[in-house]
Design a protein around this motif. Structure first.
Motif, PDB file in Angstrom:
ATOM      1  N   PRO A   1      44.402 -70.486  27.034  1.00 23.58           N
ATOM      2  CA  PRO A   1      43.242 -69.911  26.915  1.00 23.58           C
ATOM      3  C   PRO A   1      42.194 -70.757  26.481  1.00 23.58           C
ATOM      4  O   PRO A   1      42.333 -71.494  25.396  1.00 23.58           O
ATOM      5  CB  PRO A   1      43.387 -68.499  26.075  1.00 23.58           C
ATOM      6  N   LEU A   2      41.068 -70.625  26.980  1.00 20.23           N
ATOM      7  CA  LEU A   2      39.889 -71.184  26.399  1.00 20.23           C
ATOM      8  C   LEU A   2      39.448 -70.573  24.856  1.00 20.23           C
ATOM      9  O   LEU A   2      39.437 -69.373  25.075  1.00 20.23           O
ATOM     10  CB  LEU A   2      38.645 -71.102  27.327  1.00 20.23           C
ATOM     11  N   GLN A   3      39.112 -71.440  23.857  1.00 22.69           N
ATOM     12  CA  GLN A   3      38.901 -70.851  22.497  1.00 22.69           C
ATOM     13  C   GLN A   3      37.838 -71.193  22.176  1.00 22.69           C
ATOM     14  O   GLN A   3      37.349 -72.034  22.497  1.00 22.69           O
ATOM     15  CB  GLN A   3      40.419 -70.989  21.747  1.00 22.69           C
ATOM     16  N   SER A   4      37.209 -70.418  21.098  1.00 21.52           N
ATOM     17  CA  SER A   4      35.780 -70.609  20.526  1.00 21.52           C
ATOM     18  C   SER A   4      35.888 -72.037  19.953  1.00 21.52           C
ATOM     19  O   SER A   4      34.823 -72.756  19.880  1.00 21.52           O
ATOM     20  CB  SER A   4      35.566 -69.835  19.508  1.00 21.52           C
ATOM     21  N   GLN A   5      36.992 -72.688  19.467  1.00 15.41           N
ATOM     22  CA  GLN A   5      36.709 -74.053  18.899  1.00 15.41           C
ATOM     23  C   GLN A   5      36.732 -75.283  19.885  1.00 15.41           C
ATOM     24  O   GLN A   5      36.554 -76.331  19.438  1.00 15.41           O
ATOM     25  CB  GLN A   5      38.136 -74.377  17.831  1.00 15.41           C
ATOM     26  N   HIS A   6      37.191 -74.925  21.091  1.00 20.48           N
ATOM     27  CA  HIS A   6      37.071 -75.936  22.296  1.00 20.48           C
ATOM     28  C   HIS A   6      35.666 -76.225  22.309  1.00 20.48           C
ATOM     29  O   HIS A   6      34.944 -75.129  23.153  1.00 20.48           O
ATOM     30  CB  HIS A   6      37.892 -75.459  23.617  1.00 20.48           C
ATOM     31  N   ARG A   7      35.121 -77.258  22.248  1.00 18.53           N
ATOM     32  CA  ARG A   7      33.816 -77.870  22.535  1.00 18.53           C
ATOM     33  C   ARG A   7      33.224 -77.614  24.056  1.00 18.53           C
ATOM     34  O   ARG A   7      32.311 -77.037  24.553  1.00 18.53           O
ATOM     35  CB  ARG A   7      33.387 -79.018  22.106  1.00 18.53           C
ATOM     36  N   THR A   8      34.370 -78.153  25.153  1.00 22.06           N
ATOM     37  CA  THR A   8      34.233 -77.929  26.335  1.00 22.06           C
ATOM     38  C   THR A   8      35.601 -77.551  27.100  1.00 22.06           C
ATOM     39  O   THR A   8      36.733 -77.485  26.362  1.00 22.06           O
ATOM     40  CB  THR A   8      34.143 -79.532  26.726  1.00 22.06           C
ATOM     41  N   LEU A   9      35.483 -77.199  28.360  1.00 22.50           N
ATOM     42  CA  LEU A   9      36.670 -77.064  29.079  1.00 22.50           C
ATOM     43  C   LEU A   9      37.646 -77.888  29.228  1.00 22.50           C
ATOM     44  O   LEU A   9      38.950 -77.830  28.819  1.00 22.50           O
ATOM     45  CB  LEU A   9      36.110 -76.622  30.474  1.00 22.50           C
ATOM     46  N   GLU A  10      37.138 -79.002  29.126  1.00 27.65           N
ATOM     47  CA  GLU A  10      38.177 -80.099  29.591  1.00 27.65           C
ATOM     48  C   GLU A  10      38.693 -80.531  28.120  1.00 27.65           C
ATOM     49  O   GLU A  10      40.171 -80.955  27.984  1.00 27.65           O
ATOM     50  CB  GLU A  10      37.398 -81.525  30.051  1.00 27.65           C
ATOM     51  N   MET A  11      38.242 -80.605  26.988  1.00 23.42           N
ATOM     52  CA  MET A  11      38.669 -80.749  25.711  1.00 23.42           C
ATOM     53  C   MET A  11      39.804 -79.571  25.329  1.00 23.42           C
ATOM     54  O   MET A  11      40.826 -79.646  24.792  1.00 23.42           O
ATOM     55  CB  MET A  11      37.689 -80.791  24.438  1.00 23.42           C
ATOM     56  N   GLY A  12      39.557 -78.345  25.858  1.00 28.45           N
ATOM     57  CA  GLY A  12      40.583 -77.057  25.667  1.00 28.45           C
ATOM     58  C   GLY A  12      41.807 -77.312  26.405  1.00 28.45           C
ATOM     59  O   GLY A  12      42.893 -77.289  26.078  1.00 28.45           O
ATOM     60  N   LEU A  13      41.644 -78.019  27.775  1.00 34.56           N
ATOM     61  CA  LEU A  13      42.720 -78.366  28.392  1.00 34.56           C
ATOM     62  C   LEU A  13      43.341 -79.611  27.854  1.00 34.56           C
ATOM     63  O   LEU A  13      44.701 -79.245  27.706  1.00 34.56           O
ATOM     64  CB  LEU A  13      42.287 -78.870  29.770  1.00 34.56           C
ATOM     65  N   ARG A  14      42.820 -80.557  27.363  1.00 32.96           N
ATOM     66  CA  ARG A  14      43.524 -81.624  26.807  1.00 32.96           C
ATOM     67  C   ARG A  14      44.060 -81.237  25.490  1.00 32.96           C
ATOM     68  O   ARG A  14      45.306 -81.514  25.114  1.00 32.96           O
ATOM     69  CB  ARG A  14      42.572 -82.934  26.259  1.00 32.96           C
ATOM     70  N   THR A  15      43.699 -80.257  24.734  1.00 40.55           N
ATOM     71  CA  THR A  15      44.303 -79.841  23.540  1.00 40.55           C
ATOM     72  C   THR A  15      45.669 -79.200  23.816  1.00 40.55           C
ATOM     73  O   THR A  15      46.544 -79.334  23.421  1.00 40.55           O
ATOM     74  CB  THR A  15      43.307 -78.894  22.615  1.00 40.55           C
ATOM     75  N   TRP A  16      45.554 -78.267  24.905  1.00 41.07           N
ATOM     76  CA  TRP A  16      46.842 -77.306  25.364  1.00 41.07           C
ATOM     77  C   TRP A  16      48.034 -78.378  25.755  1.00 41.07           C
ATOM     78  O   TRP A  16      49.021 -78.311  25.418  1.00 41.07           O
ATOM     79  CB  TRP A  16      46.560 -76.394  26.201  1.00 41.07           C
ATOM     80  N   VAL A  17      47.535 -79.233  26.740  1.00 40.81           N
ATOM     81  CA  VAL A  17      48.460 -80.411  27.082  1.00 40.81           C
ATOM     82  C   VAL A  17      49.160 -81.094  25.751  1.00 40.81           C
ATOM     83  O   VAL A  17      50.369 -81.420  25.857  1.00 40.81           O
ATOM     84  CB  VAL A  17      47.869 -81.372  27.979  1.00 40.81           C
ATOM     85  N   ALA A  18      48.385 -81.661  25.143  1.00 40.46           N
ATOM     86  CA  ALA A  18      48.840 -82.375  23.932  1.00 40.46           C
ATOM     87  C   ALA A  18      49.984 -81.521  23.035  1.00 40.46           C
ATOM     88  O   ALA A  18      50.938 -82.061  22.465  1.00 40.46           O
ATOM     89  CB  ALA A  18      47.881 -82.888  23.153  1.00 40.46           C
ATOM     90  N   GLU A  19      49.448 -80.334  22.989  1.00 41.70           N
ATOM     91  CA  GLU A  19      50.301 -79.351  22.032  1.00 41.70           C
ATOM     92  C   GLU A  19      51.519 -79.136  22.800  1.00 41.70           C
ATOM     93  O   GLU A  19      52.655 -78.816  21.948  1.00 41.70           O
ATOM     94  CB  GLU A  19      49.423 -78.172  21.786  1.00 41.70           C
ATOM     95  N   GLN A  20      51.572 -78.910  24.080  1.00 44.78           N
ATOM     96  CA  GLN A  20      52.719 -78.350  24.779  1.00 44.78           C
ATOM     97  C   GLN A  20      53.623 -79.670  25.200  1.00 44.78           C
ATOM     98  O   GLN A  20      54.904 -79.364  25.383  1.00 44.78           O
ATOM     99  CB  GLN A  20      52.363 -77.466  25.937  1.00 44.78           C
ATOM    100  N   THR A  21      53.027 -80.589  25.515  1.00 43.74           N
ATOM    101  CA  THR A  21      54.026 -81.855  26.000  1.00 43.74           C
ATOM    102  C   THR A  21      54.007 -83.083  25.323  1.00 43.74           C
ATOM    103  O   THR A  21      54.596 -83.798  25.527  1.00 43.74           O
ATOM    104  CB  THR A  21      53.695 -82.296  27.450  1.00 43.74           C
ATOM    105  N   GLN A  22      52.931 -83.265  24.245  1.00 41.85           N
ATOM    106  CA  GLN A  22      52.517 -84.237  23.674  1.00 41.85           C
ATOM    107  C   GLN A  22      52.228 -85.651  24.469  1.00 41.85           C
ATOM    108  O   GLN A  22      52.352 -86.779  23.913  1.00 41.85           O
ATOM    109  CB  GLN A  22      53.721 -84.751  22.483  1.00 41.85           C
TER     110      GLN A  22
END
Length: 326
Positions: free
Chosen positions: A53-74
């Motif tokens: 999910p998009l969260q308040s600490q994600h500055r942009t949609l793309e940064m939120g996506l990159r965060t989740w991908v890095a966390e789930q797959t490194q």
């Protein structure tokens, strides 16, 4: 005109405002000369795409996506492009009717395959394990032996005007009668199967799937609407390789023309005419020789080539055409 007393005015029931939730999903694609692959994660059954999910600490949609991908797959993504925004009400598994829209914003990323980490069940999977009817490299897919009669029975189940409309849609997307196949209509084919109730995702919370097993289209289901998102991404990429050199984002730095052809075949799902393909690639100036040869044993050495980046400024649409075998 006298005013109506407040106590006698009809009361309007206000529906509570429900803000839509926003989910970010990544279709991360890689390819080998044999198989096109998508990176999946599995927390519970079935497989899904890296998402969150998009969260308040994600500055942009793309940064939120990159965060989740890095966390789930490194994996650290390079270039990504927004694919589509899906907003169907109550489409996702487990939705409560009346809870509003769940927006899913999907992105497409092309990478050279790397071993994922992160979640224990992050893994590369073949596209065609989820959409087997899209692979025509070895001729007419076996999956169509189930799909064709099931779709035709669905068309007949409507009244005459509806039957005619359904038959036209089936022919446009699958080309059973004309024996024509448009490789880019991936999403239309999946949506038609969904509407006909031939994929498990369309039947969630309905009758037990075991009783329908014989008429469902072959292929593994995916979590939520992720198979629909995957179909959208495949159609986008199949179209794009014809007018943009995105295929080279998936190739190693040096490769053979045969490896390039097989990779294009894997992505498009069709066999290509070898001589015509090589002639087109060379005429378009897409590659240049490295001066080296393959060193594989047991076979004839082949020239190594690389993508010729100057083509990006020489022509407006330097894609790879698909001279199909007839």
């Amino acid at each position: 005109m006298p005013s109506v007393p407040t106590s006698r005015r009809p009361k309007t029931l206000k529906q509570p405002h429900v803000a839509p939730t926003v989910d970010l999903s990544a279709v991360i694609m890689a390819a080998t000369p044999d198989e096109p692959r998508v990176l999946t994660v599995r927390v519970d059954q079935p497989d899904g795409l890296p998402s969150g999910p998009l969260q308040s600490q994600h500055r942009t949609l793309e940064m939120g996506l990159r965060t989740w991908v890095a966390e789930q797959t490194q994996l650290t993504l390079g270039y990504v492009e927004q694919l589509y925004t899906f907003g169907d009400r109550d489409r996702a598994e487990g939705d409560v009717p009346g809870t509003g829209h769940a927006l899913s914003i999907a992105y497409l990323a092309l990478v050279r395959e790397a071993r994922p980490a992160g979640l224990a069940h992050a893994a590369w999977q073949s596209w065609y394990s989820y959409l087997p009817w899209e692979d025509w490299r070895e001729g007419r897919p076996q999956a169509l032996k189930v799909i064709e009669p099931a779709l035709k029975a669905w068309a007949r189940s409507g009244g005459k005007p509806l039957k005619t409309f359904r038959e036209e849609r089936i022919e446009l997307t699958f080309g059973f009668e004309s024996e024509t196949w448009t490789d880019e209509r991936v999403l239309e084919r999946y949506e038609l199967l969904f509407e006909a109730g031939l994929v498990p995702e369309a039947l969630r919370d309905a009758q037990p799937l075991g009783s329908l097993k014989g008429r469902l289209a072959p292929g593994q289901p995916m979590a939520l609407d992720h198979r629909r998102i995957l179909a959208t991404a495949i159609g986008r990429l199949r179209g794009k390789i014809k007018y943009r050199p995105v295929i080279f984002e998936l190739m190693p730095a040096a490769f053979t023309l045969l490896d390039l052809q097989k990779t294009v075949e894997a992505l498009s799902g069709v066999r290509l005419h070898k001589q015509n393909f090589r002639r087109l690639v060379e005429m378009q100036g897409l590659v240049e020789e490295t001066g080296e040869m393959t060193t594989e044993t047991g076979g004839r050495p082949a020239r190594l080539v690389r993508f010729r980046r100057e083509v990006l400024v020489e022509r407006p649409a330097p894609g790879v055409r698909l001279p199909r075998l007839r």
